[in-house]
Design an enzyme around this catalytic site. Sequence first.
Site, mmCIF file in Angstrom:
data_model
loop_
_atom_site.group_PDB
_atom_site.id
_atom_site.type_symbol
_atom_site.label_atom_id
_atom_site.label_comp_id
_atom_site.label_asym_id
_atom_site.label_seq_id
_atom_site.Cartn_x
_atom_site.Cartn_y
_atom_site.Cartn_z
ATOM 1 N N GLN A 92 -6.045 10.104 0.693
ATOM 2 C CA GLN A 92 -5.894 9.721 2.102
ATOM 3 C C GLN A 92 -5.720 8.219 2.210
ATOM 4 O O GLN A 92 -5.481 7.693 3.280
ATOM 5 C CB GLN A 92 -7.149 10.131 2.888
ATOM 6 C CG GLN A 92 -7.414 11.610 2.871
ATOM 7 C CD GLN A 92 -8.825 11.926 3.345
ATOM 8 O OE1 GLN A 92 -9.098 11.995 4.533
ATOM 9 N NE2 GLN A 92 -9.729 12.102 2.407
ATOM 10 N N VAL A 94 -4.185 4.466 1.805
ATOM 11 C CA VAL A 94 -2.838 3.933 2.006
ATOM 12 C C VAL A 94 -2.657 2.621 1.248
ATOM 13 O O VAL A 94 -1.647 1.957 1.385
ATOM 14 C CB VAL A 94 -2.574 3.724 3.526
ATOM 15 C CG1 VAL A 94 -2.672 5.046 4.270
ATOM 16 C CG2 VAL A 94 -3.534 2.692 4.132
ATOM 17 N N ASP A 95 -3.679 2.252 0.431
ATOM 18 C CA ASP A 95 -3.715 0.897 -0.116
ATOM 19 C C ASP A 95 -2.946 0.699 -1.423
ATOM 20 O O ASP A 95 -2.758 -0.432 -1.866
ATOM 21 C CB ASP A 95 -5.180 0.442 -0.295
ATOM 22 C CG ASP A 95 -6.023 1.417 -1.108
ATOM 23 O OD1 ASP A 95 -5.492 2.043 -2.055
ATOM 24 O OD2 ASP A 95 -7.226 1.558 -0.796
ATOM 25 N N HIS A 110 -1.501 10.072 3.982
ATOM 26 C CA HIS A 110 -1.423 9.238 5.187
ATOM 27 C C HIS A 110 -0.446 8.074 5.064
ATOM 28 O O HIS A 110 -0.493 7.148 5.853
ATOM 29 C CB HIS A 110 -2.832 8.725 5.561
ATOM 30 C CG HIS A 110 -3.774 9.833 5.934
ATOM 31 N ND1 HIS A 110 -5.148 9.705 5.899
ATOM 32 C CD2 HIS A 110 -3.527 11.089 6.348
ATOM 33 C CE1 HIS A 110 -5.701 10.854 6.276
ATOM 34 N NE2 HIS A 110 -4.740 11.710 6.540
ATOM 35 N N CYS A 118 11.818 2.724 9.669
ATOM 36 C CA CYS A 118 12.587 2.322 10.849
ATOM 37 C C CYS A 118 12.406 3.358 11.954
ATOM 38 O O CYS A 118 12.551 4.559 11.718
ATOM 39 C CB CYS A 118 14.068 2.186 10.481
ATOM 40 S SG CYS A 118 15.094 1.808 11.920
ATOM 41 N N CYS A 139 14.971 -3.469 11.131
ATOM 42 C CA CYS A 139 15.778 -2.827 10.094
ATOM 43 C C CYS A 139 17.188 -3.417 10.128
ATOM 44 O O CYS A 139 17.593 -4.013 11.130
ATOM 45 C CB CYS A 139 15.818 -1.338 10.424
ATOM 46 S SG CYS A 139 16.840 -0.324 9.365
ATOM 47 N N CYS A 141 19.710 -1.832 10.631
ATOM 48 C CA CYS A 141 20.410 -1.129 11.720
ATOM 49 C C CYS A 141 20.019 -1.699 13.085
ATOM 50 O O CYS A 141 20.556 -1.285 14.107
ATOM 51 C CB CYS A 141 20.121 0.379 11.666
ATOM 52 S SG CYS A 141 18.582 0.880 12.459
ATOM 53 N N SER A 180 -15.117 11.353 3.974
ATOM 54 C CA SER A 180 -16.141 11.805 4.915
ATOM 55 C C SER A 180 -15.986 13.278 5.268
ATOM 56 O O SER A 180 -16.889 13.876 5.835
ATOM 57 C CB SER A 180 -16.058 10.969 6.190
ATOM 58 O OG SER A 180 -14.791 11.172 6.780
HETATM 59 P P1 NAD Z 1 -13.258 8.572 5.043
HETATM 60 O O1 NAD Z 1 -13.221 9.489 6.196
HETATM 61 O O2 NAD Z 1 -12.565 8.987 3.829
HETATM 62 O O3 NAD Z 1 -14.856 8.143 4.798
HETATM 63 C C1 NAD Z 1 -15.351 7.300 3.778
HETATM 64 C C2 NAD Z 1 -16.379 8.086 2.942
HETATM 65 O O4 NAD Z 1 -16.647 7.386 1.738
HETATM 66 C C3 NAD Z 1 -17.728 8.320 3.621
HETATM 67 O O5 NAD Z 1 -18.091 9.668 3.466
HETATM 68 C C4 NAD Z 1 -18.709 7.418 2.818
HETATM 69 O O6 NAD Z 1 -19.995 8.014 2.689
HETATM 70 C C5 NAD Z 1 -18.046 7.368 1.474
HETATM 71 N N1 NAD Z 1 -18.290 6.163 0.684
HETATM 72 C C6 NAD Z 1 -18.396 4.871 1.109
HETATM 73 N N2 NAD Z 1 -18.515 4.038 0.054
HETATM 74 C C7 NAD Z 1 -18.463 4.812 -1.057
HETATM 75 C C8 NAD Z 1 -18.498 4.538 -2.458
HETATM 76 N N3 NAD Z 1 -18.611 3.289 -2.932
HETATM 77 N N4 NAD Z 1 -18.405 5.576 -3.316
HETATM 78 C C9 NAD Z 1 -18.296 6.850 -2.865
HETATM 79 N N5 NAD Z 1 -18.257 7.162 -1.553
HETATM 80 C C10 NAD Z 1 -18.329 6.157 -0.662
HETATM 81 O O7 NAD Z 1 -12.592 7.268 5.351
HETATM 82 P P2 NAD Z 1 -12.589 6.478 6.696
HETATM 83 O O8 NAD Z 1 -12.970 5.106 6.354
HETATM 84 O O9 NAD Z 1 -13.366 7.198 7.710
HETATM 85 O O10 NAD Z 1 -11.033 6.503 7.074
HETATM 86 C C11 NAD Z 1 -10.307 7.591 7.590
HETATM 87 C C12 NAD Z 1 -8.824 7.448 7.195
HETATM 88 O O11 NAD Z 1 -8.363 6.111 7.425
HETATM 89 C C13 NAD Z 1 -8.594 7.627 5.731
HETATM 90 O O12 NAD Z 1 -8.494 8.963 5.427
HETATM 91 C C14 NAD Z 1 -7.348 6.762 5.478
HETATM 92 O O13 NAD Z 1 -6.162 7.404 5.836
HETATM 93 C C15 NAD Z 1 -7.550 5.601 6.391
HETATM 94 N N6 NAD Z 1 -8.160 4.481 5.648
HETATM 95 C C16 NAD Z 1 -7.642 4.104 4.439
HETATM 96 C C17 NAD Z 1 -8.220 3.069 3.731
HETATM 97 C C18 NAD Z 1 -7.642 2.693 2.388
HETATM 98 O O14 NAD Z 1 -6.474 2.970 2.127
HETATM 99 N N7 NAD Z 1 -8.423 2.088 1.503
HETATM 100 C C19 NAD Z 1 -9.322 2.390 4.255
HETATM 101 C C20 NAD Z 1 -9.816 2.771 5.512
HETATM 102 C C21 NAD Z 1 -9.226 3.829 6.187
HETATM 103 ZN ZN ZN Z 2 17.107 1.503 10.733
#
Ligand code: NAD
Ligand code: ZN
Length: 237
Positions: A92, A94-95, A110, A118, A139, A141, A180
């Site tokens: 999930q 995006v990094d 995600h 675009c 873009c 375009c 989560s």
């Molecule tokens: P999430 O719903 O995946 O929740 C984070 C989970 O990680 C929680 O359950 C927490 O208990 C657990 N956690 C925290 N630190 C941890 C560790 N060190 N080791 C193991 N578990 C740990 O993520 P979110 O922050 O609620 O974000 C929702 C959506 O937003 C993501 O699915 C994603 O698409 C996007 N998002 C991406 C990034 C990224 O790319 N790094 C960061 C933030 C949000």
């Molecule tokens: Zn375009």
Amino acid sequence: MVWDKDTKTVVLTGAGVSAESGIPTFRGEAGLWKNYRPEELANPQAFARDPKTVWEWYDWRRGIIAKAVPNAGHQAVAAVEKHFSDFTLITQNVDGLHQAAGSERLLELHGNIWKTRCTSCGAIEEEYSVPLKDFEPRCSCGGLLRPHIVWFGESLSPQVMEESFACAAACRLMLVVGTSGIVQPAASLPLTAKEAGAVLIEVNADETPLTPLMDESLRGSAGEVLPELLRRHKVSI
Ligand code: NAD
Ligand code: ZN
């Protein structure tokens, strides 16, 4: 036996796996920017109203991510991929840190913060400048570019979703790391795997709504717990 090299395996990851690389999850205070909550900016209405502010927020996040390096959790996931002959990482995140750690066979549910799309012609391009040169990027375009990210209220790519659910239904082992279990449809993937008879192992700092589904739940940080799990099952890191 489930750790034999020919076991079909899926790892599902969420923001928790990148937390130890210094990238805030959305649920903690650290996800805030200028008092905006992510839901307020990461949605199509906010972008239609004020693309510049949405791009500024992404620029801030890209700046944090650009400084980050993969941690032991990302490296362990890449080692799991090397161990199994039939493996898929469904993330999930995006990094791009999984790719930086060497993961190759992955589905990004995600999208990716290093790509633009675009809004007119749909072209997807990589864009790595930090800071961005233009906060209303265009873009060739002429169309306005947006982050290639699935926003709140948007649907996931049907192909990525179909492939993810097919992998979940076919796997015999699923590791669920740092998610989560709240964001759908990603949270349904473990249920699909469970119903198809897979062994499920969770690695998370806290208990989650997915915990009751698990065959084994390991509490702690991904960077510490995953390498331990791999050592226990003789998977080389
Ligand atoms: P999430 O719903 O995946 O929740 C984070 C989970 O990680 C929680 O359950 C927490 O208990 C657990 N956690 C925290 N630190 C941890 C560790 N060190 N080791 C193991 N578990 C740990 O993520 P979110 O922050 O609620 O974000 C929702 C959506 O937003 C993501 O699915 C994603 O698409 C996007 N998002 C991406 C990034 C990224 O790319 N790094 C960061 C933030 C949000
Ligand atoms: Zn375009």
